[in-house]
Design an enzyme around this catalytic site. Sequence first.
Site, PDB file in Angstrom:
ATOM      1  N   GLY A 195       0.953  -0.961   0.086  1.00  0.00           N
ATOM      2  CA  GLY A 195      -0.189  -0.064  -0.258  1.00  0.00           C
ATOM      3  C   GLY A 195       0.673   1.471  -0.428  1.00  0.00           C
ATOM      4  O   GLY A 195       0.493   2.260   0.665  1.00  0.00           O
ATOM      5  N   SER A 250       1.477   3.021  -2.755  1.00  0.00           N
ATOM      6  CA  SER A 250       1.319   4.597  -3.084  1.00  0.00           C
ATOM      7  C   SER A 250       0.080   5.007  -2.385  1.00  0.00           C
ATOM      8  O   SER A 250       0.018   6.087  -2.778  1.00  0.00           O
ATOM      9  CB  SER A 250       0.959   4.129  -4.767  1.00  0.00           C
ATOM     10  OG  SER A 250      -0.438   2.742  -4.644  1.00  0.00           O
ATOM     11  N   ALA A 252      -0.276   5.612   0.874  1.00  0.00           N
ATOM     12  CA  ALA A 252      -0.356   6.033   1.827  1.00  0.00           C
ATOM     13  C   ALA A 252       0.937   7.280   1.459  1.00  0.00           C
ATOM     14  O   ALA A 252       0.264   8.264   2.075  1.00  0.00           O
ATOM     15  CB  ALA A 252       1.132   4.699   2.835  1.00  0.00           C
ATOM     16  N   ASP A 298      -6.984  -0.043  -0.240  1.00  0.00           N
ATOM     17  CA  ASP A 298      -6.394   1.055   0.662  1.00  0.00           C
ATOM     18  C   ASP A 298      -5.940   2.506   1.585  1.00  0.00           C
ATOM     19  O   ASP A 298      -5.024   2.536   2.369  1.00  0.00           O
ATOM     20  CB  ASP A 298      -4.763   1.091  -0.699  1.00  0.00           C
ATOM     21  CG  ASP A 298      -4.555  -0.236  -0.703  1.00  0.00           C
ATOM     22  OD1 ASP A 298      -5.057  -0.980  -0.412  1.00  0.00           O
ATOM     23  OD2 ASP A 298      -3.225  -0.837  -1.407  1.00  0.00           O
TER      24      ASP A 298
END
Length: 320
Positions: free
Chosen positions: A107, A109, A111, A152
């Site tokens: 994840g 991208s 975050a 995400d």
Amino acid sequence: MESIASAPGKIILFGEHAVVYNQPAIAAAVDKRAVVSVKKSENNYTTLKSYDLGFEAILNTKEKSYELVSGKPGIIRYILEAFFNAHDHSPVDILLSLAFPVGSGLGSSAAVTVATLAALYGYHNKKFTKKTLAHNAYIVEKKVQGMASPLDTLISTNAGLIYLNRDKKVSRFKVDLKPTFVIGYTSKKRSTQKMVKKVSELRKRNPIVVDSIIQTMGLLTEEAKNAILKMDNDKIAQLLNINQGLLDSIGVNTVELSRMVFRARKYGASGAKITGAGGGGSMIAFCPNRSGEVYHSLKNRDNGLKVNISNEGIILKTRV
Ligand code: PMV
């Protein structure tokens, strides 16, 4: 003025791939974060630097373009898209730190996007709710990738251990899953889209068999939900191992991932499986007792990271 925001990465514990066919899934934020700082630049252009990723670039936020100063660019497109949506294009210096690898199904991208948007809202003194932040970050991801799952950015914004039901409703577990996980990641970049397509092709050719595997994955996730609620670590570990076998059977395993899974089990993980799309990327090892040994065993041969599930979602600080 400097605005600093941070947001966590994630792991999928149960239900990857099956979730594409409306089965439930369980995922969690981890205590490894992306940190983005934005401050007014002394120059008349915008810079982006990341010591963790080893690059420096000059950004044109109006045109969503960049010029590389040094290193290899990583994850810039998400930052440019976030700036395009939430910045007035005045020159700023951006610093990005990332405590986990890019493109490994953890994840990164999401975050980075969540942290970048929040840092910009802080910089411009713009009020926001977690709901709008997660949504706007999802829009950024979708724009960059063409297709994205809202899960995400939702996890990165809100954190915690999350159950996604068959109707895509998200609920947060009230219990904490305390034991440490060890993540093993490969340097092999993989595309989530490609892996999802691979499973869909296998399913087309073998509908009865693959559908029954996907349904079994769904049942397994429901069992895992109950095991987590009862904090039954032995059962959770068994279900993780069974899930690995099912993921292997639909063709998303690799030699490297498999090696790490067996290595982790050998050194004391009670459960180990691929996390995310597979085909490269990462695996997770559930290690209620021997996380140290498992971590070293993975790190010696491949790449390892010790993580705990985190309840800390987006954090924003501004200082003058
Ligand atoms: O590896 P990741 O974080 O991209 O996870 C993909 C999870 C899938 O179920 C394979 C796809 C999805 O969109 O849910």
